[in-house]
Design a protein around this motif. Structure first.
Motif: not given
Length: 521
Positions: A346-375
């Motif tokens: 159960t903890n593995s599923i909950a932690l996986g969900t939290l880490e997956r959301d964190y990875d998605n946010l980190r990917l969005q942050y990387s893309q937004a940072t690259a777009s910010l440099a282009e902007a």
């Protein structure tokens, strides 16, 4: 055939006054219109849309709007009601027409402005022609140059505004994602601290620990069973013999030495007297050893302090209690391990969900940072006018000659219209006339041949009266019509505006050459 031609020619000569009337009316109307219409001047400026100065492969602008779309947006901004009224008021376009309503001014300004964008701009330069129709060349040039200035300003403002808004958006987006990452990281850290003993990364260690503790528990169980058996055996031997064992192996070394000395004393007393030095020596050794045993808590055989049996039982009981405590600790740890292992999925599923959301946010942050440099790059490109821009190739100059109206063409059109109306009227009269005017028509109507014909003979007075009436019918309408047009033109509304309004009302558009057409590719 020749007779018919002669007849119709004579008929034309008899009705020539009608033909002359319409021809003169059309010609005079054309002359009046040609010389009463005000001159219209067109001052034209030319703009070119330049490609970006920095190659898109190296750095691209954040403004990706097409040329046509940009120019269409600029057109809508230029042709707004407020801007058109401001232009008219600034340059006095309708200063001599104080009675015009704002709606009429806006409509007239829209007709005067001409912005021409050619079609087929692929793989070729994009040119824009701007002009304004006015009653004087100076006014036309001034308004045209003002329109050009507004186009350039609108283009710069729109492009820099889009680039700035894009930059602001990505700045806010990066800040928002950074906060989201921090919050998500805090959630993961809090979850790990709360379930630090039941996380999936330590599952293998806990399983190995569980296996080793289970083996240790079995080993302690065997040791505990052996100690219990040993204690029971010691108790049984002591109850039957009064000794710990038959050989006395259970005695301590001190007790065993004391027993040996006592045995030697008993053997010596058989041989020697009690006063013998050997007997005295053995007795002294026995007394010293008993005193030492008493100090050690072992006592003596006759007055024991703690017996060897009690010592052995105490030692075994201590070992049993220690092993029992160890078993209890191991069982508690095993229970805790079992609970943590059961909670790990159960903890593995909950932690996986939290880490997956964190990875998605980190990917969005990387893309937004690259777009910010282009902007940021795109904003600098637009701020320094290094992107696509509109420049002036030719400024509007004061035209020397009016572009319209074409007075010769208007006079020719009036003459041609009057001529056509005259011929048409004569044909209409002939079609509607069913009277008999020739012997051939009489023969065709009644089927008899006439002996002779007598023409109608007019008196001289009748002829003069008829000519006077024809002249009056021709001249008076022309004079009255020309005077009426002049009066309307000078006191109510210019003839060109009147004709435009009449054309709009009847759905034919402008009845004269339009002063402006706004054309877009």
């Amino acid at each position: 055939m020749i007779q018919n031609i002669k007849f119709y020619f004579s008929l034309f000569l008899r009705r020539i006054h009608y033909f002359i009337f319409f021809t003169l009316a059309g010609t005079i109307g054309g002359l009046t219109l040609a010389y009463t219409l005000p001159p219209v001047y067109y001052a034209e400026a030319r703009l070119v849309v330049e490609s970006p100065q920095i190659p898109g492969e190296l750095a691209s602008s954040t403004v990706q709007t097409g040329v046509v779309e940009i120019l269409e947006v600029i057109q809508q901004r230029l042709l707004t009601r407020s801007n058109l009224l401001d232009l008219s008021r600034q340059f006095g376009v309708h200063a001599d027409q104080e009675g015009m309503t704002p709606d009429a001014i806006v409509e007239d300004m829209q007709r005067r402005i001409n912005i021409d964008l050619p079609l087929g701009m692929l793989n070729r330069a994009s040119f824009v022609n701007v002009s304004f129709a006015a009653s004087s060349g100076e006014l036309s040039a001034q308004v045209t140059n003002e329109l050009v200035t507004q186009i350039l300003q609108q283009n710069v403002e729109m492009r820099t505004s889009v680039a700035s808004e894009t930059l602001d958006f990505f700045v806010q987006e990066v800040a928002r994602l950074d906060e989201e990452l921090a919050r998500q990281g805090g959630r993961i850290l809090s979850f790990k601290e709360q379930h630090k003993d039941a996380l999936p990364d330590s599952l293998e260690y806990r399983r190995n620990r569980q296996s080793s503790l289970q083996e240790r528990a079995l080993q302690l169980e065997r040791e505990l069973s052996g100690l219990r058996d040993r204690r029971a055996r010691l108790v049984e031997i002591y109850d039957r013999t009064g000794r710990l064992d038959i050989r006395g192996d259970s005695l301590t070394p001190e007790q065993r030495q004391l027993q040996q000395l006592k045995d030697q004393l008993a053997s010596a007393l058989v041989i020697y007297s009690p006063e013998n030095p050997r007997i005295k020596s053995l007795e002294a050794q026995i007394a010293a050893l008993e005193a030492a045993n008493i100090r050690l808590g072992l006592g003596t055989e006759t007055s024991p302090n703690v017996t060897a049996f009690e010592l052995q039982l105490s030692d075994i009981d201590g070992q049993i209690a220690f092993i029992a405590d160890q078993r209890q600790l191991i069982e508690q740890e095993l229970n805790a391990l079992a609970e943590s292992i059961d909670a790990t999925p159960t903890n593995s599923i909950a932690l996986g969900t939290l880490e997956r959301d964190y990875d998605n946010l980190r990917l969005q942050y990387s893309q937004a940072t690259a777009s910010l440099a282009e902007a940021r790059t795109g904003d600098q490109i637009e701020a320094q006018s290094r992107g696509q821009r509109i420049t002036v190739t030719e400024q509007a100059v004061v035209p020397q000659n009016p572009a319209s109206p074409n007075r010769k063409l208007i006079v020719a059109a009036g003459f041609g219209g009057g001529f056509a109306l005259g011929i048409g009227f004569l044909l209409l009269l002939e079609i509607l006339n069913n009277t008999i005017r020739r012997p051939a028509e009489l023969a065709a109507q009644f089927g008899v041949a006439p002996f002779g014909t007598v023409p109608y003979i007019q008196t001289r007075r009748q002829i003069l009266n008829k000519r006077a009436m024809i002249t009056a019918a021709i001249v008076l309408p022309i004079i009255i019509g020309a005077a009426g047009l002049y009066y309307i033109h000078t006191n109510f509304m210019p003839i060109n505006l009147l004709l435009e309004k009449v054309g709009d009302k009847i759905g034919l558009g402008s009845l004269v050459e339009p002063t402006q057409t706004t054309r877009w590719g």
